[in-house]
Design a protein around this motif. Structure first.
Motif, PDB file in Angstrom:
ATOM      1  N   THR A  73       4.683   5.568  -5.409  1.00 20.76           N
ATOM      2  CA  THR A  73       4.800   5.604  -6.881  1.00 20.76           C
ATOM      3  C   THR A  73       3.829   6.621  -7.477  1.00 20.76           C
ATOM      4  O   THR A  73       4.194   7.434  -8.332  1.00 20.76           O
ATOM      5  CB  THR A  73       4.521   4.205  -7.472  1.00 20.76           C
ATOM      6  N   GLU A  74       2.581   6.572  -7.007  1.00 23.51           N
ATOM      7  CA  GLU A  74       1.534   7.428  -7.576  1.00 23.51           C
ATOM      8  C   GLU A  74       1.808   8.908  -7.319  1.00 23.51           C
ATOM      9  O   GLU A  74       1.591   9.756  -8.178  1.00 23.51           O
ATOM     10  CB  GLU A  74       0.176   7.037  -6.965  1.00 23.51           C
ATOM     11  N   HIS A  75       2.319   9.226  -6.126  1.00 25.14           N
ATOM     12  CA  HIS A  75       2.513  10.636  -5.757  1.00 25.14           C
ATOM     13  C   HIS A  75       3.970  11.096  -5.853  1.00 25.14           C
ATOM     14  O   HIS A  75       4.308  12.197  -5.426  1.00 25.14           O
ATOM     15  CB  HIS A  75       1.985  10.888  -4.345  1.00 25.14           C
ATOM     16  N   GLU A  76       4.816  10.250  -6.409  1.00 24.53           N
ATOM     17  CA  GLU A  76       6.248  10.558  -6.600  1.00 24.53           C
ATOM     18  C   GLU A  76       6.886  11.065  -5.301  1.00 24.53           C
ATOM     19  O   GLU A  76       7.508  12.132  -5.264  1.00 24.53           O
ATOM     20  CB  GLU A  76       6.426  11.588  -7.724  1.00 24.53           C
ATOM     21  N   LYS A  88       3.951   1.401  -1.085  1.00 15.50           N
ATOM     22  CA  LYS A  88       4.647   1.443  -2.385  1.00 15.50           C
ATOM     23  C   LYS A  88       3.771   2.085  -3.459  1.00 15.50           C
ATOM     24  O   LYS A  88       4.234   2.918  -4.243  1.00 15.50           O
ATOM     25  CB  LYS A  88       5.044   0.021  -2.808  1.00 15.50           C
ATOM     26  N   GLU A  89       2.507   1.698  -3.466  1.00 11.48           N
ATOM     27  CA  GLU A  89       1.577   2.254  -4.479  1.00 11.48           C
ATOM     28  C   GLU A  89       1.431   3.765  -4.296  1.00 11.48           C
ATOM     29  O   GLU A  89       1.407   4.517  -5.266  1.00 11.48           O
ATOM     30  CB  GLU A  89       0.213   1.561  -4.370  1.00 11.48           C
ATOM     31  N   TYR A  90       1.329   4.199  -3.032  1.00 16.15           N
ATOM     32  CA  TYR A  90       1.191   5.633  -2.760  1.00 16.15           C
ATOM     33  C   TYR A  90       2.456   6.389  -3.155  1.00 16.15           C
ATOM     34  O   TYR A  90       2.390   7.462  -3.772  1.00 16.15           O
ATOM     35  CB  TYR A  90       0.894   5.857  -1.268  1.00 16.15           C
ATOM     36  N   GLU A 117       0.843  -1.212   0.000  1.00 17.93           N
ATOM     37  CA  GLU A 117       0.000   0.000   0.000  1.00 17.93           C
ATOM     38  C   GLU A 117       0.873   1.255   0.000  1.00 17.93           C
ATOM     39  O   GLU A 117       0.610   2.214  -0.746  1.00 17.93           O
ATOM     40  CB  GLU A 117      -0.898  -0.035   1.250  1.00 17.93           C
TER      41      GLU A 117
END
Length: 417
Positions: free
Chosen positions: A77-80, A73-75, A71
């Motif tokens: 990646t998505e928000h740089e 990691k996804e955040y 979770e």
């Protein structure tokens, strides 16, 4: 140390991660996260989100569970996001695994505090102490510095799957790692020798200060010790609303009425303060160990001030500075707030519902005459503080120096003819 610290001019975006465990409930975890956010902002990071997870204890491999790490990691990646900061000290294994998964800069509470100390260090003494603490932190985590060698193997051709690229580089990598360890150990020996010399110099300085009672300001970080020092000593010690604004111990001669004494301002304590840091700063904390009287400054406006008192007392005991005469000074009474209960609310009153007057009575009953309530910023009750400090220092002075080497008579002391 660039692998472990922020120390960059531009603000980096970061997220915070903490655990709710059996030993640390949700309220306490949120308090710790607020403090971690303050630490991160002091270091120059911009906090955009916090993540918490309920676990019995930290996962030995990834600190949080695999699902929570995914979770995060996804955040990221998505928000740089450029950096993830964990509220506890991470082991070398945890750092390695989390970094491999998230592919961004990973810091823990210890490395963050070390970074702030590195920024704050002004004198040769402080810089030496911080550098030693950084190397102590770095040593068991050195393998992280060599993970880039595994990526140099490149291509998959004939390399035998995932293991291939790193095979031919194991020798040089290990050799370099051993060389780095040796360099760091040698550097640490040199720094320890330098600190031993500084200790001798400081011990000589303390001896040369003559027959004066020594008073030390102690307390949690950012409670207003330096502001109080400036008021009592009429000096300009650096004071700022940031954590660890003071690193170097400042000693000033203070005169109240007819009595001179030495007042020292020391580095603030904090929860989960790294052991290596306490060890490295032993010489700075000598002022506390050798003090005759401690002024323990507390931020009464902080919701967790009672726990902060416990942290300071525990740290004092760890550095053999406990058991000394002490005055508890509750600062920032001008900023104190409480929650007034509604007339129809029949639930028991909690600490949050106490007025300042009720809190004062509670602590005064517990501490008797060793408890004061002031506002250094608004200069409230400062005369009372000076009067109490004067009486305490005078009693110590007369006991220590019965011939009154320093005390001179005031007109009030003269016998009327």
């Amino acid at each position: 140390m660039k692998e472990f610290v922020i120390s960059e001019a531009e603000s980096e975006t970061a997220i915070l991660v903490a655990l709710i465990t059996q030993a640390q409930n949700e309220r306490k975890t949120n308090e710790y996260l607020d403090e971690l956010a303050f630490l991160a902002e002091t270091a120059g990071a911009e906090i955009v989100k916090t993540f918490t997870q309920r676990l019995d204890m930290a996962h030995s491999v990834t600190y949080v569970g695999k699902g929570k790490l995914q979770e995060i990691k996804e955040y990221v990646t998505e928000h740089e996001i450029g950096m993830v900061i964990f509220d506890d000290e991470l082991s070398a294994k945890q750092l390695r695994n989390i970094e491999a998964e998230l592919q961004v800069k990973i810091l823990d509470r210890t490395s963050l505090i070390l970074d702030i100390f590195a920024m704050r260090a002004q004198t040769a003494n402080a810089k030496t102490q911080v550098e030693l603490a950084q190397y102590k932190y770095m040593l068991p985590r050195l393998t992280r510095l060599w993970t880039h060698l595994e990526r140099q193997g490149g291509g998959s051709g004939g390399s035998g799957g995932g293991m291939g690229g790193s095979v031919g580089l194991r020798g040089p990598g290990e050799t370099q790692l051993e060389m780095d360890k040796r360099i760091i150990l040698n550097r640490m020996s040199l720094l320890k020798a330098q600190l031993a010399d500084i200790d001798k110099q400081k011990a000589t300085q303390r001896k040369n200060r003559g027959k004066m009672i020594r008073v030390a300001l102690v307390g949690y970080t950012n409670v207003g010790k330096s502001t109080l020092m400036n008021l009592l000593a009429k000096s300009e010690v650096f004071a700022e609303n940031k954590l660890f604004a003071t690193l170097d111990t400042t000693v000033r001669k203070v005169i109240i009425e007819n009595l001179p004494f030495l007042l020292s301002d020391t580095v603030g304590f904090i929860r989960k303060l790294p052991t290596d840091l306490v060890e490295s700063f032993k010489s700075t904390l000598d002022e506390v160990r050798e003090a005759d009287l401690l002024l323990h400054v507390v931020d009464i406006s902080h919701p967790g001030f009672e726990e902060q008192i416990e942290v300071v007392n525990k740290t004092l005991a760890d550095i053999d500075g406990g058991g000394k005469p002490c005055i508890l000074i509750f600062n920032k009474i001008d900023a104190y707030t409480y929650v007034e209960k509604a007339p129809d609310d029949l639930t028991p009153r909690t600490k949050e519902n106490l007025t300042l007057e009720e809190l004062m009575k509670t602590w005064m009953a517990k501490m008797e005459d060793s408890c004061l309530f002031i506002s250094a910023r608004e200069k409230i009750n400062l005369e009372e503080l000076k009067s109490v400090v004067y009486e305490r220092v005078k009693a110590l002075h007369v006991q220590r120096f019965p011939y009154n080497d320093f005390l001179y008579q005031t007109y009030d002391d003269e016998v009327e003819e």
